[in-house]
Design an enzyme around this catalytic site. Structure first.
Site, PDB file in Angstrom:
ATOM      1  CB  THR A   1     -41.489  11.098 -29.160  1.00 29.16           C
ATOM      2  OG1 THR A   1     -41.364  11.599 -30.493  1.00 29.16           O
ATOM      3  CG2 THR A   1     -40.159  11.258 -28.447  1.00 29.16           C
ATOM      4  CB  THR A   2     -44.415   9.595 -25.069  1.00 27.70           C
ATOM      5  OG1 THR A   2     -44.218  11.009 -25.128  1.00 27.70           O
ATOM      6  CG2 THR A   2     -44.613   9.183 -23.630  1.00 27.70           C
TER       7      THR A   2
ATOM      8  CE1 TYR B   1     -27.101   8.790 -38.021  1.00 26.79           C
ATOM      9  CE2 TYR B   1     -27.638   7.796 -40.142  1.00 26.79           C
ATOM     10  CZ  TYR B   1     -26.710   8.118 -39.171  1.00 26.79           C
ATOM     11  OH  TYR B   1     -25.394   7.783 -39.338  1.00 26.79           O
TER      12      TYR B   1
ATOM     13  CE1 TYR C   1     -43.686  15.066 -32.727  1.00 23.35           C
ATOM     14  CE2 TYR C   1     -43.476  12.675 -32.813  1.00 23.35           C
ATOM     15  CZ  TYR C   1     -43.325  13.859 -32.127  1.00 23.35           C
ATOM     16  OH  TYR C   1     -42.820  13.865 -30.855  1.00 23.35           O
TER      17      TYR C   1
ATOM     18  NE  ARG D   1     -37.041  12.835 -28.563  1.00 20.56           N
ATOM     19  CZ  ARG D   1     -36.947  11.806 -27.734  1.00 20.56           C
ATOM     20  NH1 ARG D   1     -36.228  10.750 -28.060  1.00 20.56           N
ATOM     21  NH2 ARG D   1     -37.561  11.827 -26.568  1.00 20.56           N
TER      22      ARG D   1
ATOM     23  CE  LYS E   1     -46.515  15.386 -30.460  1.00 19.98           C
ATOM     24  NZ  LYS E   1     -46.152  14.062 -29.891  1.00 19.98           N
TER      25      LYS E   1
ATOM     26  CB  ILE F   1     -50.202  14.927 -29.497  1.00 12.51           C
ATOM     27  CG1 ILE F   1     -51.295  15.122 -30.560  1.00 12.51           C
ATOM     28  CG2 ILE F   1     -49.911  13.440 -29.310  1.00 12.51           C
ATOM     29  CD1 ILE F   1     -50.916  14.651 -31.950  1.00 12.51           C
TER      30      ILE F   1
END
Length: 290
Positions: A36-37, A99, A125, A130, A154, A196
């Site tokens: 994501t980052t 989505y 993850y 999100r 995660k 993480i």
């Protein structure tokens, strides 16, 4: 890790390599890119592969490299996951598809299909904020039963009870990593395997020490470090990640302050707050970050 960009909005591989060297020198236990980052949804498949390649080549076996290879398209996920294996990744991080909002059965089929395409360890993850979908602990158990290379998760679900449910159902040897900065210490306390971390882009040694202290049984020191890190953890999510983080890293001279649309740098008001917090940590001193 962030994905740094040049002034003409291309991936800045030289800066990425420099940051990876610094992370390793500061004591980070592993490197994870294109999560994501790292703005993966703003990168092309070729760019994501190139970032993975730079990370694996730069780390050169000094620490494990765990690239994020997931997307909302299973063919893309399978492609990137296979490429990660070819490039020499140590494991992969695969996000719950965003989505689409799949059912639990859809998630079961998706993750078992992806996991069976490689021999690499796979870390799921889960980040409902999100993806708009939470992978339920029972679904994770089913996935693990049908794909034994799914070795961990995660967990970025703010329902902290889920962590205990996962470890209870799948066993304490299942690897649960925190994906929420303020829950890194509490997750270690209930049996988590580590974290993480986005904040590690700025304070890798401190974030690594949070784990190191608990591994040595020095819980009171770890608790104090948890609270020392909290103001920085808090401000780095004052807007959508990685906007505040990239602004902070630009203020400390590590990267250029560039994101790809639709993400932008934080407002002037929020940048002033970020600057204030960085100053309180002594992160704006010349030469502080090398």
């Amino acid at each position: 890790m962030v994905t740094p960009f040049t002034d003409d909005n291309q991936v800045d591989h030289d800066t990425l390599a420099r940051l990876i060297d610094w992370q390793i020198a500061e004591g980070s236990h592993a490197i994870s890119v294109t999560g994501t980052t790292g703005e993966p949804s703003s990168l092309s498949l070729a760019e994501r592969r190139a970032v993975m390649e730079t990370a694996i080549r730069t780390a050169a076996g000094r620490v494990p490299v765990v690239p994020a290879t997931g997307s909302t398209n299973i063919d893309e996920t399978v492609y990137l996951t296979k490429e990660a294996e070819k490039l020499g990744a140590d494991a992969v991080l695969v996000i719950v598809p965003y989505y689409n909002r799949p059912s639990q059965q859809g998630l079961f089929q998706y993750f078992t299909t992806v996991a069976r395409t490689v021999n690499l360890p796979v870390v799921v993850y889960n980040i409902p904020g999100r993806t708009a979908t939470n992978i339920e602990p029972q679904t994770l158990k089913r996935i693990r039963q049908h794909a034994d290379n799914v070795i961990g998760i995660k967990e970025s679900n703010r329902d902290f009870e889920q962590v205990t449910r996962v470890l209870s159902l799948l066993g304490r040897d299942f690897l649960v990593y925190s994906g929420i900065e303020s829950l890194c210490f509490p997750m270690l306390a209930v049996g988590g395997a580590g974290h993480i971390s986005a904040t590690a882009n700025l304070l890798p040694k401190a974030v690594a020490d949070l784990y190191n202290l608990t591994a040595k049984g020095r819980w009171e020191e770890a608790r104090e470090l948890h609270y020392r890190l909290f103001p920085l953890n808090d401000v780095l999510f004052i807007e959508t990640n990685p906007g505040p983080l990239k602004a902070a890293m630009a203020m400390t001279g590590q990267i250029r302050p560039h994101l790809r649309l639709p993400l932008v740098v934080p407002s002037d008001e929020h940048q002033a707050k970020i600057h204030e917090v960085l100053q309180s940590y002594g992160l704006l001193q010349p030469g502080r970050l090398g």
